[in-house]
Motif scaffolding. Structure first.
Motif, mmCIF file in Angstrom:
data_model
loop_
_atom_site.group_PDB
_atom_site.id
_atom_site.type_symbol
_atom_site.label_atom_id
_atom_site.label_comp_id
_atom_site.label_asym_id
_atom_site.label_seq_id
_atom_site.Cartn_x
_atom_site.Cartn_y
_atom_site.Cartn_z
ATOM 1 N N THR A 1 -31.477 5.319 -39.981
ATOM 2 C CA THR A 1 -30.254 5.956 -39.494
ATOM 3 C C THR A 1 -30.299 7.465 -39.727
ATOM 4 O O THR A 1 -31.038 7.946 -40.590
ATOM 5 C CB THR A 1 -29.019 5.330 -40.180
ATOM 6 N N TYR A 2 -29.507 8.199 -38.976
ATOM 7 C CA TYR A 2 -29.477 9.659 -39.093
ATOM 8 C C TYR A 2 -28.456 10.129 -40.113
ATOM 9 O O TYR A 2 -28.633 11.168 -40.741
ATOM 10 C CB TYR A 2 -29.179 10.264 -37.718
ATOM 11 N N ALA A 3 -27.345 9.419 -40.237
ATOM 12 C CA ALA A 3 -26.303 9.707 -41.233
ATOM 13 C C ALA A 3 -25.625 11.060 -41.026
ATOM 14 O O ALA A 3 -25.104 11.633 -41.977
ATOM 15 C CB ALA A 3 -26.866 9.613 -42.656
ATOM 16 N N TRP A 4 -25.590 11.531 -39.790
ATOM 17 C CA TRP A 4 -25.066 12.884 -39.565
ATOM 18 C C TRP A 4 -24.538 13.020 -38.140
ATOM 19 O O TRP A 4 -25.125 12.476 -37.205
ATOM 20 C CB TRP A 4 -26.184 13.903 -39.784
ATOM 21 N N ALA B 1 -39.009 10.378 -35.941
ATOM 22 C CA ALA B 1 -39.474 9.638 -34.766
ATOM 23 C C ALA B 1 -38.389 8.720 -34.224
ATOM 24 O O ALA B 1 -38.284 8.511 -33.005
ATOM 25 C CB ALA B 1 -40.723 8.832 -35.114
ATOM 26 N N ALA B 2 -37.563 8.143 -35.107
ATOM 27 C CA ALA B 2 -36.465 7.297 -34.638
ATOM 28 C C ALA B 2 -35.456 8.108 -33.844
ATOM 29 O O ALA B 2 -34.871 7.629 -32.875
ATOM 30 C CB ALA B 2 -35.779 6.613 -35.821
ATOM 31 N N ARG B 3 -35.270 9.358 -34.233
ATOM 32 C CA ARG B 3 -34.327 10.222 -33.510
ATOM 33 C C ARG B 3 -34.907 10.638 -32.153
ATOM 34 O O ARG B 3 -34.177 10.754 -31.170
ATOM 35 C CB ARG B 3 -34.012 11.466 -34.328
ATOM 36 N N VAL B 4 -36.204 10.870 -32.111
ATOM 37 C CA VAL B 4 -36.841 11.189 -30.831
ATOM 38 C C VAL B 4 -36.691 10.015 -29.871
ATOM 39 O O VAL B 4 -36.401 10.181 -28.687
ATOM 40 C CB VAL B 4 -38.328 11.535 -31.040
ATOM 41 N N ALA B 5 -36.862 8.800 -30.391
ATOM 42 C CA ALA B 5 -36.786 7.610 -29.544
ATOM 43 C C ALA B 5 -35.359 7.302 -29.107
ATOM 44 O O ALA B 5 -35.126 6.948 -27.943
ATOM 45 C CB ALA B 5 -37.370 6.412 -30.292
ATOM 46 N N LEU B 6 -34.394 7.426 -30.017
ATOM 47 C CA LEU B 6 -33.049 6.901 -29.764
ATOM 48 C C LEU B 6 -31.947 7.943 -29.892
ATOM 49 O O LEU B 6 -30.775 7.621 -29.665
ATOM 50 C CB LEU B 6 -32.757 5.754 -30.736
ATOM 51 N N GLY B 7 -32.272 9.170 -30.244
ATOM 52 C CA GLY B 7 -31.230 10.171 -30.424
ATOM 53 C C GLY B 7 -30.548 10.033 -31.773
ATOM 54 O O GLY B 7 -30.897 9.182 -32.593
ATOM 55 N N THR B 8 -29.528 10.856 -31.993
ATOM 56 C CA THR B 8 -28.905 10.916 -33.313
ATOM 57 C C THR B 8 -27.814 9.883 -33.525
ATOM 58 O O THR B 8 -27.437 9.606 -34.662
ATOM 59 C CB THR B 8 -28.316 12.321 -33.547
#
Length: 459
Positions: free
Chosen positions: A427-430, A340-347
């Motif tokens: 965080t995405y870490a990637w 959900a954090a990636r959907v909101a803010l991207g990678t």
């Protein structure tokens, strides 16, 4: 891995000046350049566009100087953007930038020089950059910390399970004369870490709680917590193949916390440091924890398991509870926690949560200053209704997928004492693709921002 920096002995080889130019700066350069160099620039069609490189030969035909076009803004990836277009010799940055700008640009060079070479080495010659002694220690420490995150995240779980993650933490502890302790397997139950044990018990490699302590007993206590899920199948709520493909990186939070601990110790920040990493594999077997189970936690709260694939917040619950028992000055956790954090803010943009507005704003500003951005999301209290359980104190699976990064953060907040300043970084870490200074693979996102903030807080 390599940082791409020349050694002191290579300084004697007379590094080639590397000169950054804007399109406007090109006109000024032409005024002071020799007629031969001006003709060469004109013939080559060099216009100082971002990423453009011009190699200037000397009278003897050798390489005398390199010009490159600057990006429109920022310093971090200026050198990284031209690194692969340069002849493989040693360079030195020649410009009128401030020390801070030079440090950022040189850091970007080091990040661009990174290669993960555990299984396959790249023997091709590469350019090196000579660092001014005033910058060397600062830049190489940051490069080393970011490379530690990349190395750990890039390593497949076959060679980086909970035991190997613990070994990495113990190795850092030994480097800095810190005290380390690793609680393994069923010892987690006797030591009162039932949530960590519940998530990790199904794996063939036993779960662990990794603890590192360093610093002066009289200094303010800084507690760092990192999610160390070395692989996440989803458990009995099994992920599909695409969802499982990158799950070697689910210990990225632990990698960030360990790298931040390295920076704190290397710079001897005036703090008492405690690092906590719950290290597990979320696997499937006959004794795997189940949807519908109610498990105990160190804090005494009962957790209904609505979904076994929301395991990160479960293992963090015990670690956060332990972190708060010593009444720290600040608690920071890192986790690859939610899609959900990636959907909101991207990678590229980690989600930042804190129970102290001045702390979150300080970290976000620090991220802007050092080109390591984060973005603050709210701990929106009304959403606590979404993680209520009819049979336990709390559920790990919200009633809706909306606001998933927030509900996950609210879950963690229940295990933090209200009077203690706390930061959670999702965080995405990637890196999903190759860009200048950011090769595809494991990445530290938010690491430098938090360290920059900590240096200001504890200066």
């Amino acid at each position: 891995m390599t940082h791409g920096f020349a050694t002191e002995s290579e300084r004697d080889t007379k590094p080639v000046p590397l000169v950054p130019l804007t399109a406007d700066g090109l006109a000024a350069w032409r005024e002071q350049a020799s007629p031969r160099d001006r003709r060469w620039q004109e013939s080559a069609g060099f216009a100082a566009k971002a990423g453009e490189v011009l190699v200037l030969p000397g009278e003897d035909g050798g390489l005398e100087r390199c010009l490159f076009g600057m990006q429109p803004e920022g310093c971090l990836y200026q050198l990284a953007s031209v690194q692969d277009r340069l002849p493989p010799v040693t360079y030195v940055l020649e410009c009128d930038w401030s020390e801070e700008q030079q440090a950022q640009a040189c850091l970007g060079w080091g990040l661009g020089a990174y290669r993960y070479e555990r299984y396959r080495r790249d023997e091709s010659p590469r350019p090196n950059l000579y660092l001014d002694p005033s910058l060397r220690e600062r830049v190489t420490r940051l490069c080393a910390a970011q490379s530690l995150v990349r190395d750990l995240v890039n390593t497949p779980t076959e060679h980086l399970g909970p035991e190997q993650l613990a070994d990495a933490a113990v190795s850092e502890a030994d480097r800095f004369d810190a005290h380390s302790r690793v609680i393994v397997g069923d010892e987690l139950l006797s030591e009162d870490f039932p949530a960590v044990h519940a998530v990790g018990r199904a794996a063939s490699r036993a779960p662990r709680l990794i603890e590192l302590d360093w610093g002066d007993e009289d200094a303010p206590l800084l507690a760092l917590v990192g999610k160390g899920v070395c692989f996440d199948t989803g458990g009995l709520d099994l992920k599909n193949a695409s969802g499982m493909a990158l799950m070697k990186k689910d210990m990225g939070g632990a990698a960030h916390a360990l790298a931040l601990a390295q920076l704190v110790m290397a710079h001897a920040l005036p703090v008492r440091l405690k690092l906590l990493i719950p290290a597990v594999e979320n696997s499937v077997s006959g004794n795997a924890y189940r949807p519908g189970d109610v498990i105990a936690t160190r804090k005494g709260l009962s957790v209904e398991i609505g979904n076994t694939d929301a395991e990160g917040r479960v293992v963090l619950s015990d670690a956060l509870a332990l972190a708060c028992e010593s009444r720290p000055d600040l608690v920071i956790d890192f986790a690859t926690l939610t899609g959900a954090a990636r959907v909101a803010l991207g990678t590229d943009l980690p989600a930042l949560f804190s129970n102290r507005d001045e702390v979150s704003s300080g970290i976000q500003q620090a991220g802007t200053d050092c080109e390591d951005p984060l973005w603050t999301l709210p701990l929106y209290a009304p959403y606590n209704e979404l993680i209520k359980s009819p049979i336990a104190d709390i559920t790990n699976n919200a009633k809706t997928g909306f606001g998933g990064a927030i509900t996950a953060a609210l879950f963690l907040q229940r295990f933090v004492e209200p009077g203690i300043p706390w930061v959670h970084i999702d965080t995405y870490a990637w890196n999903s693709g190759n860009r200048a200074g950011r090769p595809e693979g494991g990445e530290a996102l938010g690491l430098r921002a938090v360290f920059h903030y900590l240096r200001q807080r504890y200066s």
